[in-house]
Scaffold this active site. Structure first.
Site, PDB file in Angstrom:
ATOM      1  N   ARG A 170      -5.966   3.848  -7.783  1.00  0.00           N
ATOM      2  CA  ARG A 170      -7.427   3.879  -7.727  1.00  0.00           C
ATOM      3  C   ARG A 170      -8.014   2.461  -7.680  1.00  0.00           C
ATOM      4  O   ARG A 170      -9.034   2.182  -8.294  1.00  0.00           O
ATOM      5  CB  ARG A 170      -7.992   4.635  -8.935  1.00  0.00           C
ATOM      6  CG  ARG A 170      -7.823   6.141  -8.887  1.00  0.00           C
ATOM      7  CD  ARG A 170      -8.659   6.751  -7.792  1.00  0.00           C
ATOM      8  NE  ARG A 170      -8.719   8.210  -7.888  1.00  0.00           N
ATOM      9  CZ  ARG A 170      -9.010   9.003  -6.878  1.00  0.00           C
ATOM     10  NH1 ARG A 170      -9.240   8.476  -5.682  1.00  0.00           N
ATOM     11  NH2 ARG A 170      -9.060  10.298  -7.023  1.00  0.00           N
ATOM     12  N   ASN A 219      -8.644  -1.481   4.226  1.00  0.00           N
ATOM     13  CA  ASN A 219      -8.699  -1.722   2.780  1.00  0.00           C
ATOM     14  C   ASN A 219      -7.558  -2.610   2.296  1.00  0.00           C
ATOM     15  O   ASN A 219      -7.535  -3.023   1.143  1.00  0.00           O
ATOM     16  CB  ASN A 219      -8.690  -0.388   2.022  1.00  0.00           C
ATOM     17  CG  ASN A 219      -7.479   0.464   2.362  1.00  0.00           C
ATOM     18  OD1 ASN A 219      -6.824   0.258   3.381  1.00  0.00           O
ATOM     19  ND2 ASN A 219      -7.183   1.422   1.528  1.00  0.00           N
ATOM     20  N   ASP A 220      -6.603  -2.919   3.172  1.00  0.00           N
ATOM     21  CA  ASP A 220      -5.502  -3.809   2.810  1.00  0.00           C
ATOM     22  C   ASP A 220      -5.694  -5.228   3.346  1.00  0.00           C
ATOM     23  O   ASP A 220      -4.875  -6.108   3.076  1.00  0.00           O
ATOM     24  CB  ASP A 220      -4.169  -3.257   3.351  1.00  0.00           C
ATOM     25  CG  ASP A 220      -3.876  -1.855   2.846  1.00  0.00           C
ATOM     26  OD1 ASP A 220      -4.038  -1.629   1.641  1.00  0.00           O
ATOM     27  OD2 ASP A 220      -3.494  -0.987   3.656  1.00  0.00           O
ATOM     28  N   ASP A 232      -1.606  -1.033   6.014  1.00  0.00           N
ATOM     29  CA  ASP A 232      -1.896  -0.546   7.366  1.00  0.00           C
ATOM     30  C   ASP A 232      -3.375  -0.264   7.613  1.00  0.00           C
ATOM     31  O   ASP A 232      -3.735   0.157   8.707  1.00  0.00           O
ATOM     32  CB  ASP A 232      -1.098   0.735   7.646  1.00  0.00           C
ATOM     33  CG  ASP A 232      -1.610   1.913   6.837  1.00  0.00           C
ATOM     34  OD1 ASP A 232      -1.985   1.692   5.672  1.00  0.00           O
ATOM     35  OD2 ASP A 232      -1.637   3.038   7.355  1.00  0.00           O
ATOM     36  N   LYS A 290      -7.125  -5.377  -5.076  1.00  0.00           N
ATOM     37  CA  LYS A 290      -5.816  -5.672  -4.488  1.00  0.00           C
ATOM     38  C   LYS A 290      -5.652  -7.171  -4.276  1.00  0.00           C
ATOM     39  O   LYS A 290      -4.614  -7.757  -4.609  1.00  0.00           O
ATOM     40  CB  LYS A 290      -5.655  -4.931  -3.153  1.00  0.00           C
ATOM     41  CG  LYS A 290      -5.522  -3.423  -3.263  1.00  0.00           C
ATOM     42  CD  LYS A 290      -5.265  -2.802  -1.893  1.00  0.00           C
ATOM     43  CE  LYS A 290      -5.079  -1.291  -1.991  1.00  0.00           C
ATOM     44  NZ  LYS A 290      -4.726  -0.672  -0.701  1.00  0.00           N
ATOM     45  N   LYS A 303      -3.519  27.913  -8.950  1.00  0.00           N
ATOM     46  CA  LYS A 303      -2.429  26.968  -8.730  1.00  0.00           C
ATOM     47  C   LYS A 303      -2.864  25.627  -9.306  1.00  0.00           C
ATOM     48  O   LYS A 303      -4.051  25.264  -9.279  1.00  0.00           O
ATOM     49  CB  LYS A 303      -2.103  26.831  -7.237  1.00  0.00           C
ATOM     50  CG  LYS A 303      -3.205  26.205  -6.390  1.00  0.00           C
ATOM     51  CD  LYS A 303      -2.807  26.154  -4.927  1.00  0.00           C
ATOM     52  CE  LYS A 303      -3.920  25.508  -4.086  1.00  0.00           C
ATOM     53  NZ  LYS A 303      -3.656  25.549  -2.651  1.00  0.00           N
ATOM     54  N   ASP A 350       0.862  -1.181   0.000  1.00  0.00           N
ATOM     55  CA  ASP A 350       0.000   0.000   0.000  1.00  0.00           C
ATOM     56  C   ASP A 350       0.898   1.230   0.000  1.00  0.00           C
ATOM     57  O   ASP A 350       2.110   1.129   0.221  1.00  0.00           O
ATOM     58  CB  ASP A 350      -0.890  -0.042   1.250  1.00  0.00           C
ATOM     59  CG  ASP A 350      -1.831   1.147   1.324  1.00  0.00           C
ATOM     60  OD1 ASP A 350      -2.342   1.568   0.274  1.00  0.00           O
ATOM     61  OD2 ASP A 350      -2.043   1.663   2.431  1.00  0.00           O
ATOM     62  N   PHE A 388     -11.301  22.691  -8.035  1.00  0.00           N
ATOM     63  CA  PHE A 388     -10.393  21.678  -8.588  1.00  0.00           C
ATOM     64  C   PHE A 388     -11.197  20.454  -9.036  1.00  0.00           C
ATOM     65  O   PHE A 388     -12.205  20.098  -8.434  1.00  0.00           O
ATOM     66  CB  PHE A 388      -9.396  21.274  -7.502  1.00  0.00           C
ATOM     67  CG  PHE A 388      -8.543  20.087  -7.848  1.00  0.00           C
ATOM     68  CD1 PHE A 388      -7.326  20.252  -8.479  1.00  0.00           C
ATOM     69  CD2 PHE A 388      -8.965  18.809  -7.534  1.00  0.00           C
ATOM     70  CE1 PHE A 388      -6.547  19.163  -8.795  1.00  0.00           C
ATOM     71  CE2 PHE A 388      -8.191  17.709  -7.842  1.00  0.00           C
ATOM     72  CZ  PHE A 388      -6.975  17.882  -8.472  1.00  0.00           C
TER      73      PHE A 388
END
Length: 1192
Positions: free
Chosen positions: A789, A818-819, A815, A795, A560, A392, A537
């Protein structure tokens, strides 16, 4: 195993608020979770069933049953049942202990307290008693008990700030928003108790970023999305209180859905051992058949002469039946080739290796007092065979902390440090940072080392002032003051936080904002700017702008964004400054910094009024609204005046660059799987040196359909392999739909370094059956792969794809929740425990606090564990073949009668007492090279990846070595004893003397052999090896003594034999000759092999010995940076919609009522601002230099 199981598959969920009776008819799971495997009643049967699924345990149980049959057993039953019970008990205790801690963890979570609305009153309830449909009150800094629909909060317009570190490892705050109809409920308990809305939503799933549902209340329906939901595992921040309705509880929550099923993991050595046990059993069957046939022949030809003498009836025993019984007798006798003590020793060795990991001070993180932890004891040696690491990004490679490092203003670079001669130097700990104490409200954590910028500010450089003014105005940051007057910023993205903090410390302090104004403090003077428009943005525009009116009445546009976008919109007069700034940005990018270009434009009042009128018309239109607004943004954001660029460091964890470089030298491929945007992921890839400017190509796969993805993969393969190979292989694979076994020879033909970057939507197509083989082939040819994404499920799918088709050992490290799926799918799962989220740690096999410890875990502990286990197995099989096959040779001289050649007690104690401790000492403590040399020479890791130290070939070599030793052990004593007389003239060639001589020779031979096998001597090795020989003689003389014979005459028949045999000089000469004959050929072979064909390990060990007395000081490898080249370093972790959130005023407290102004209306309609906030747009790749990145 959960508290309640659903009876049928759930398609849609219907939940009614404050009505437990209504919801119970759907039999939804309650909020009680169980991650444990057993309970008191199920432990014994389930654990025994699991243990006897192992081939070895079933094999030994079968042998035990055979030994209970008197007709075929020549060994007593306790020789098998004692070690078998010992192994079963030890494993059961270990499993029970692990499950106890799971129960303890579950109870700790289930017994947490929450305030639940029951019968019109708030009551404290345990988490496990919370039901679907309940309304819960949450307070600041409190963990969320279940997946909730946010009803109301203390913040304006029902906003609630949450931290999702437990889910994704990110510590920056995220905002959730209640429906306006429910936010009016406030904290009125009576109104909340009467709330009876019904939610219709999707069934439980593991998608953390998606939710679809409808709230039906008061004859109206309201759409629900992810921004209305607070997930279990989140922490409420900066929100005094909020109320939520439980939608999913316990195992149905998205946190638990992402936990996945716990998979039983076994090492490749375990799988090989199962195969070898079957082979050995087949080998024993062959030996048994040979001896059984020999017994039948002997009984038929010779045995008849003994039957009358032994008073056997003619019909009582025939030769065929005798051979049948002899077969099973020899199966029992020869079973010690694979003694059960082998598995006991393996578990003890693995336990020792696990403690070494836990005790390693070099893997202890003092910052959070976190040691490394081996959460399993069965996978240590697989740490020495890793080929692929799946990592990750946020919280694993990075700290999720942004720091302002450098900037370029009007062509001058600030942020570098120079010596007295004007030469650029590195920043050291001795270098003192700039003192910002002259300004109020400074952030003391901010450090900057270039005094030149402070001098330019003091001299009043207008460009510098305008640059800092832009940083203080163009953002979405919210400010707060505590009771002490200290200023705090709430940031949606850490990038903006770094830029606003830099401006704050340099004298331009962002103070406050309303929907129409922004107030900043410029060098001690408060200035309020009128906010006229906010050009938000998004991932297509890659820039944000604000239009403000200053106190002098001038209208300015501050912008920016990505340099590749902004540079195209500059005024033609800025060519020279553009070239200089572009060089600076390339230099920043070469250092792995995240860059943004900074520009402004002076606007005419009349022109702005006309433009704003067109913007209002576009907002009010129903056709092509977004396109018209985007066109107007393009219209006003042109002819910009370039101010410079910023360089922000996405702070990597310490040692990440060195760790990545070291693992690459060890031939370990690192894939980054992240949910972040493409630009951010690529920027981190460059910062970690996974991606470099020296690479031949960086392939970008961004197709939106399976056809596009397939075509992009085909073009990329053409670059790698050439036109012919790609065209011949491209579509044949799709038609055959066969599993692709990649050819390592082809992989070796790829010259140059390549990298692959693929987006989540493209990856979904790449993982389809007809495309995944091409994707995997291309990915495995690349040095680095970055998947951005990606969802948690993707994964896990990527890890499974590599596991299945590459047959490689994989490691996943992360960590967040989602892992978890990825961690559980990989052979080895590692959780980073330094962040606040612990979900990944709970699902992991190993945990530590920093990514850099992965280097030591693999290159030192993993490599040593693999080396030790392989050496242990080679020696164990050798000594047991040597020990057991003597019975086979003896069978030809004892009428194939299944007579054991050794004393029965020697057979029982050989593996348990006489030879157990030396091999344990070698398996636990041995090392070929030191830990420092293991790290300094990562190439030493490759034998584990190639499985060179223990495989089928090595097994047959050990088997041949053992057979040779058994021949020497039997035939040398047999030849010397043949017709030999002792010193007293008496014949000594009796069975008992022969057995004692062979047993003594065996113990000495295997002890000398392990002494030669030991590479690293400790006091424990000396005590165990020489102590085992002394123990053998002590037990031998004790069991052969008159005293013990007097007590147990039937159990110890070898009375006086040891004293009689071992006082004969000729016996000792026989033992010496047997030892030399057994050991010398192996010693000569190893000497010649090391001298003529040394391995890398041999060379390092020789160098280590040479340097032992006078070791030069270790010099750390200097950190190398890539050479500068024209490449954009743009990356901006910002989310669309926050500009509208600010201009709507919905995140501002009511105590500051907004002023009404016709000009300062919001740019979007007020009903869609939160939807725009969470809208995710497709990542594009146009911001990257086309000279290095191939847009496919």
């Amino acid at each position: 195993m959960f508290c309640r199981k659903k009876k049928s598959l759930e398609v849609e969920r219907v939940v009614k608020a404050n009505d437990r009776e209504y919801n119970e008819k759907f039999q939804y799971a309650d909020n009680c979770i169980h991650t444990s495997k057993y309970n008191i009643l199920t432990f014994l049967p389930i654990n025994l069933f699991e243990q006897f699924q192992k081939v070895a345990n079933a094999y030994f149980l079968f042998l035990l049953i055979l030994q209970l049959i008197p007709e075929i057993s020549s060994l007593t039953w306790f020789t098998t049942i004692v070690p078998l019970v010992l192994v079963i008990t030890m494993t059961a205790v270990k499993d029970a202990t692990d499950d106890y801690f799971r129960h303890k963890s579950d109870n700790q979570v289930n017994n947490r307290q929450s305030k639940v609305l029951i019968d019109g009153k708030l009551q404290n309830e345990k988490w496990m008693n919370v039901k679907v449909g309940d309304i819960i009150k949450l307070e600041n800094n409190q963990f969320v008990a279940a997946d909730l629909l946010l009803l109301s909060s203390s913040e304006p317009h029902g906003l609630c700030y949450i931290e999702t570190a437990e889910l994704d490892g990110e510590t920056n705050l995220k905002v959730r928003h209640a429906l306006s109809v429910t936010s009016e409920l406030g904290e009125d308990i009576s109104r909340l108790a009467k709330f009876d809305g019904i939610v219709f939503c999707e069934a439980p799933n593991n998608k953390l970023d998606k939710f679809m549902g409808v709230l039906s209340w008061k004859d109206s329906k309201h759409s629900l999305n992810n921004e209305k939901i607070i997930l279990r595992g989140c922490v409420v921040r900066n929100t005094s209180w909020c109320f939520g309705m439980v939608i999913f509880a316990g195992p149905d929550t998205k946190l638990m859905q992402n936990s996945g099923k716990t998979k039983f993991k076994r090492t490749s050595i375990d799988r090989l051992m199962n195969t070898l046990v079957l082979w050995i059993f087949g080998f024993l069957v062959c030996l048994g058949i040979i001896l059984a046939i020999g017994n039948s022949i002997w009984e038929n030809q010779v045995g008849d002469q003994f039957r009358t003498f032994l008073f056997w009836n003619e019909e009582a025993k025939n030769s065929v039946f005798s051979g049948f019984l002899t077969f099973w007798s020899y199966i029992i006798i020869l079973n010690t080739v694979v003694p059960i003590s082998l598995y006991v020793s393996m578990e003890v060795i693995r336990l020792g290796h696990s403690y070494f990991i836990n005790w390693d001070r070099k893997m202890y993180y003092s910052g959070k007092a976190t040691p490394a932890e081996a959460r399993t004891t069965t996978l240590n040696e697989e740490l020495g065979q890793i080929e692929y690491v799946f990592s990750d990004k946020t919280g694993t490679l990075t700290q999720n902390i942004m720091t302002f490092k450098k900037c370029s203003i009007n062509g001058r670079l600030y942020g570098e440090v120079h010596d007295d001669l004007g030469q650029k130097t590195d920043i050291t700990k001795k270098k003192r940072p700039v003192d910002f104490s002259v300004y109020p409200q400074v952030d003391h954590t901010f450090q900057f080392f270039d005094e030149g910028l402070m001098e330019a500010i003091k001299l009043g450089d207008p460009k510098v002032h305008e640059f800092l003014r832009l940083l203080a105005l163009c953002h979405t940051v919210m400010s707060e003051e505590n009771s002490a007057g200290q200023l705090f910023y709430q940031v949606q993205s850490p990038d903006e936080g770094a830029l606003v903090t830099a401006a704050r410390n340099l004298g331009f302090i962002f103070r406050s904002r309303t929907p129409e104004t922004i107030t900043i403090e410029e060098l001690g003077t408060l200035v309020t700017y009128q906010l006229l428009a906010f050009l938000d943005f998004n991932n297509v525009r890659k820039r944000m702008s604000v239009i403000v009116r200053n106190p002098e009445g001038q209208i300015k546009l501050y912008s920016k964004g990505a340099d590749t976008i902004l540079f195209e919109k500059l005024h033609p007069s800025h060519e020279d400054l553009l070239t200089l700034t572009s060089d600076h940005i390339s230099e920043f990018a070469g250092e792995g910094l995240r860059t943004l270009a900074i520009a402004y434009r002076d606007l005419d009042d009349k022109y702005f009024q006309e433009w704003y009128k067109m913007l209002e018309d576009a907002n009010a239109s129903t056709n092509e609204r977004d396109e018209r607004i985007a066109g107007l943004y393009e219209e006003i954001e042109r002819d910009l005046m370039l101010l410079g660029a910023t360089a922000v460091e996405d702070k990597l964890q310490d040692g990440v660059i060195e760790t990545v470089a070291s693992l690459s030298l060890a031939n370990i491929k690192i894939w980054v799987l992240t949910g972040d945007k493409q630009e951010t992921a690529i920027n981190i890839g460059y910062a970690c040196n996974m991606l470099t400017d020296d690479m031949n190509e960086v392939f970008i796969i961004a197709g939106n359909t399976a056809v596009e993805v397939r075509e992009e993969l085909r073009k990329a393969k053409e670059n790698l392999f050439g036109q012919n190979r790609s065209s011949s292989n491209g579509h044949v694979v799709f038609e055959k739909k066969q599993q692709l076994e990649l050819d390592s020879v082809v992989e070796g033909t790829v010259t140059g370094d390549y990298a692959l970057v693929i987006n989540g939507h493209s990856l979904a197509h790449a993982l389809e059956n007809d495309v995944k083989n091409d994707f995997l082939e291309l990915a495995c040819m690349c040095k680095t792969v970055v998947c951005c994404r990606v969802t948690p499920l993707q994964k896990a799918q990527v890890v499974e794809l590599v596991k299945k088709h590459r047959n490689a050992v994989t490691l996943a490290i992360g960590d967040g929740a989602n892992d978890v799926s990825m961690i559980k799918s990989a052979h080895i799962g590692i959780g980073i425990s330094g962040q606040e989220g612990l979900q990944a740690v709970l699902a992991s096999d190993y945990s530590f606090a920093q990514f850099r410890y992965l280097q030591r875990l693999l290159l030192v502990h993993g490599r040593w564990s693999y080396f030790r286990m392989c050496k242990f197995l080679c020696y164990f099989f050798y000594k047991n073949f040597a020990f057991t096959l003597v019975h086979f040779w003896f069978g030809f001289f004892c009428g194939f009668s299944a007579q054991t050649v050794y004393d029965q007690w020697f057979i029982t104690l050989f593996n348990i007492v006489y030879t157990s401790l030396p091999v344990l000492a070698m398996g636990i403590f041995d090392q070929d090279v030191s830990d420092q040399n293991s790290v300094n020479c990562p190439q030493l890791y490759e034998p584990g990846q190639l499985n060179l130290l223990f495989n089928k070939r090595k097994f047959f070599i050990c088997m041949a070595h053992g057979i040779y030793t058994s021949l020497a052990l039997f035939f040398i004593p047999y030849g010397t004893f043949y017709n030999m007389a002792g010193e007293d003239g008496q014949h000594i060639a009796d069975y008992q003397s022969f057995a004692v001589t062979m047993a003594t020779s065996l113990v000495i031979v295997v002890s000398v052999q392990i002494a030669f096998d030991t590479s690293y001597w400790t006091a424990i090795n000396h005590v165990f090896i020489w102590g085992s020989i002394a123990t053998y003689f002590f037990i031998l003389f004790t069991m052969h003594s008159n005293s013990i014979f007097g007590v147990f005459p039937n159990q110890f028949p070898f009375v006086g034999n040891a004293r009689h045999s071992l006082t004969q000089k000729c016996i000792w000469l026989v033992i010496l000759l047997t030892t030399v004959a057994s050991v010398m050929p192996v010693l000569v072979f190893r000497f010649l092999k090391v001298d003529l064909f040394p391995t890398l390990s041999d060379k390092v060990r020789q160098w280590q010995k040479a340097q032992k007395k006078a070791r030069p000081p270790h010099t750390r490898r200097p950190q190398t940076r890539r050479s500068s080249s024209r490449r954009s370093g743009y990356a901006f972790a910002h989310q669309e919609g926050y500009g509208e959130l600010i201009t709507s005023g919905k995140n501002m407290r009511a105590k500051n009522p907004p002023l009404t102004s016709g000009l300062e209306k919001t740019l979007y309609n007020s009903t869609s601002w939160i939807e725009n906030l969470c809208k995710k747009t497709t990542d594009t790749v146009s911001s990257f230099n086309q000279g290095k990145l191939v847009k496919l």
